[in-house]
Design an enzyme around this catalytic site. Structure first.
Site, PDB file in Angstrom:
ATOM      1  N   ASP A 126      -4.830  -4.572   5.950  1.00  9.68           N
ATOM      2  CA  ASP A 126      -4.857  -5.513   4.903  1.00  9.68           C
ATOM      3  C   ASP A 126      -4.119  -6.479   4.648  1.00  9.68           C
ATOM      4  O   ASP A 126      -2.959  -6.330   4.866  1.00  9.68           O
ATOM      5  CB  ASP A 126      -5.330  -4.471   3.295  1.00  9.68           C
ATOM      6  CG  ASP A 126      -6.137  -5.515   2.348  1.00  9.68           C
ATOM      7  OD1 ASP A 126      -6.304  -6.562   2.635  1.00  9.68           O
ATOM      8  OD2 ASP A 126      -6.028  -5.129   1.367  1.00  9.68           O
ATOM      9  N   HIS A 182      -2.739  -1.210  -3.517  1.00  6.58           N
ATOM     10  CA  HIS A 182      -3.446  -0.191  -3.141  1.00  6.58           C
ATOM     11  C   HIS A 182      -3.663   1.024  -3.790  1.00  6.58           C
ATOM     12  O   HIS A 182      -2.707   1.933  -4.240  1.00  6.58           O
ATOM     13  CB  HIS A 182      -3.791   0.263  -1.408  1.00  6.58           C
ATOM     14  CG  HIS A 182      -4.331  -1.028  -0.890  1.00  6.58           C
ATOM     15  ND1 HIS A 182      -3.846  -0.529   0.841  1.00  6.58           N
ATOM     16  CD2 HIS A 182      -4.885  -2.726  -1.058  1.00  6.58           C
ATOM     17  CE1 HIS A 182      -4.356  -2.037   1.057  1.00  6.58           C
ATOM     18  NE2 HIS A 182      -5.263  -2.810   0.535  1.00  6.58           N
ATOM     19  N   SER A 216       0.879  -1.124   0.103  1.00  6.74           N
ATOM     20  CA  SER A 216      -0.390  -0.131  -0.235  1.00  6.74           C
ATOM     21  C   SER A 216       1.159   1.184  -0.159  1.00  6.74           C
ATOM     22  O   SER A 216       1.780   1.241  -1.158  1.00  6.74           O
ATOM     23  CB  SER A 216      -0.557  -0.051   1.454  1.00  6.74           C
ATOM     24  OG  SER A 216      -2.111   0.922   1.098  1.00  6.74           O
ATOM     25  N   THR A 217       1.038   2.101   0.623  1.00  5.08           N
ATOM     26  CA  THR A 217       1.965   3.050   1.139  1.00  5.08           C
ATOM     27  C   THR A 217       3.136   3.008   0.956  1.00  5.08           C
ATOM     28  O   THR A 217       3.928   2.528   1.367  1.00  5.08           O
ATOM     29  CB  THR A 217       1.441   4.195   2.223  1.00  5.08           C
ATOM     30  OG1 THR A 217       0.212   4.237   2.125  1.00  5.08           O
ATOM     31  CG2 THR A 217       1.953   4.961   1.969  1.00  5.08           C
ATOM     32  N   MET A 219       0.104   1.338   5.544  1.00  4.10           N
ATOM     33  CA  MET A 219      -0.717   1.379   6.751  1.00  4.10           C
ATOM     34  C   MET A 219      -2.273   0.133   6.838  1.00  4.10           C
ATOM     35  O   MET A 219      -2.277  -0.235   5.806  1.00  4.10           O
ATOM     36  CB  MET A 219      -1.213   2.826   6.499  1.00  4.10           C
ATOM     37  CG  MET A 219      -2.137   3.469   5.664  1.00  4.10           C
ATOM     38  SD  MET A 219      -2.544   5.310   6.310  1.00  4.10           S
ATOM     39  CE  MET A 219      -4.081   5.188   4.727  1.00  4.10           C
TER      40      MET A 219
END
Length: 345
Positions: free
Chosen positions: A290, A194, A167-168, A287
């Site tokens: 998930d 993401h 993600s991030t 973050m």
């Protein structure tokens, strides 16, 4: 409780005011200043030393990408790009992430009236995560083609599918891994990053130019095979299903029930039921949590899970959640992830 100073960089007075009003809704933020272009941003970052910067791309005198490239060398700071959901906007955003921006957010989502509470919460949470993140190093390294570790004679690979979830901070992290795979890597690879709709195809196209393997945005019906890296498309869930001739194909389906589209949990759960103990999972920076539920199913099916260590994570959220839940077989820094993958293969 920490408070984060924000510098808002946008050539539009309307957008500067609109963004500042969003931050005023959260007491953890305070505005340190505004900048109308990249030149002002460089000067105000030096003077005010903000914790995080929201940066537009297209501005007069100096655009956001040029400014980012300059101040990340002299005064590195956490940056969240405010991007447009066009092909050009996606390319600029990926360039910004390559130069060291921590995250990005669709600009159009911030000017909806009324704004959906979920979008506001997501925006503030992501800026907060960026403000407290470890800054990524600019990905300017030359990727050296490495020989795959020598395999034992007469041995066969123990993994048929590798899934990388992030993600991030994910784009810069996977850029340090994917170009290292050689053409004889024996398993299919699926990347679940993401991203909002419109960004995963440019991401796949960009990686296709620097990787030894073919990289493409996954499409419904794609047969999973070695030699191809499939990037799960944003806005959908990526599942796996057996075909009539015994192969495995991707099933791309819409889903309005999940926060993340694509969801790492959804993809892992589906893959684990097909690949069972021949599935290898890597959870990188990001973050949230998930990947935890999906990893539990991977372990139940005797698959393997590698998580990125805190020392190299931009945001130690998803890897931490999987590790603390007890589902990680190994936890290693980003620089060692590739070798760890080969050790399981």
């Amino acid at each position: 409780m920490s408070r984060y100073g924000v510098l808002i960089v946008d050539d539009s007075a309307f957008m500067r005011r609109a963004i500042s009003l969003l931050f005023e809704k959260d007491p953890d933020f305070f505005i340190v200043g505004f900048a109308r272009n990249g030149l002002e941003a460089i000067e105000k970052i030096r003077r005010f030393k903000p914790d995080v910067v929201t940066m537009d791309v297209e501005m007069p005198e100096m655009d956001g990408i040029t400014a980012l490239a300059q101040f990340m060398k002299t005064h590195p700071v956490a940056v969240v790009m405010l991007s447009t959901q066009t092909d050009e906007g996606a390319e600029a955003t990926l360039t910004a992430l390559q130069l060291g921006a921590v995250d990005f957010f669709p600009k159009s989502s911030l000017i909806k009236d009324p704004m959906e509470p979920e979008i506001l919460d997501d925006f503030l949470m992501r800026v907060k995560a960026a403000a407290s993140a470890k800054l990524p190093l600019g990905i300017n390294a030359v990727f050296v083609k490495e020989a795959v570790a020598e395999r034992k004679n007469n041995s066969s690979p123990s993994v048929d599918l590798l899934i990388i979830g992030c993600s991030t901070g994910g784009p810069s992290a996977i850029q340090s891994i994917l170009p290292r795979f050689m053409t004889d890597f024996p398993a299919g690879i699926v990347v679940v990053q993401h991203m909002p709709p419109g960004f995963t195809k440019p991401l796949a196209d960009r990686f296709d130019t620097i990787c030894n393997l073919k990289v493409k945005e996954a499409e419904d019906g794609d047969v999973v095979m070695p030699g191809i890296i499939y990037v799960a498309p944003a806005g959908y869930q990526t599942l796996f299903q057996k075909t009539y001739d015994g192969k495995t194909a991707l099933k791309i389906v819409p889903d309005e029930s999940k926060l993340y589209k694509p969801s790492i949990d959804v993809t892992l759960h589906s893959a684990s039921l097909v690949y069972r103990d021949r599935l290898l999972v890597v959870i990188l920076t990001g973050m949230g949590t998930d990947g935890v539920i999906g990893s539990s199913e991977v372990k139940r099916q005797r698959g393997r899970v590698i998580v990125e260590a805190e020392e190299s994570c931009i945001v130690y959220g998803m890897p931490k959640a999987v590790y603390e839940a007890g589902y990680a077989d190994r936890q290693v820094s980003l620089s060692n992830i590739y070798q760890e993958i080969l050790s399981f293969i």
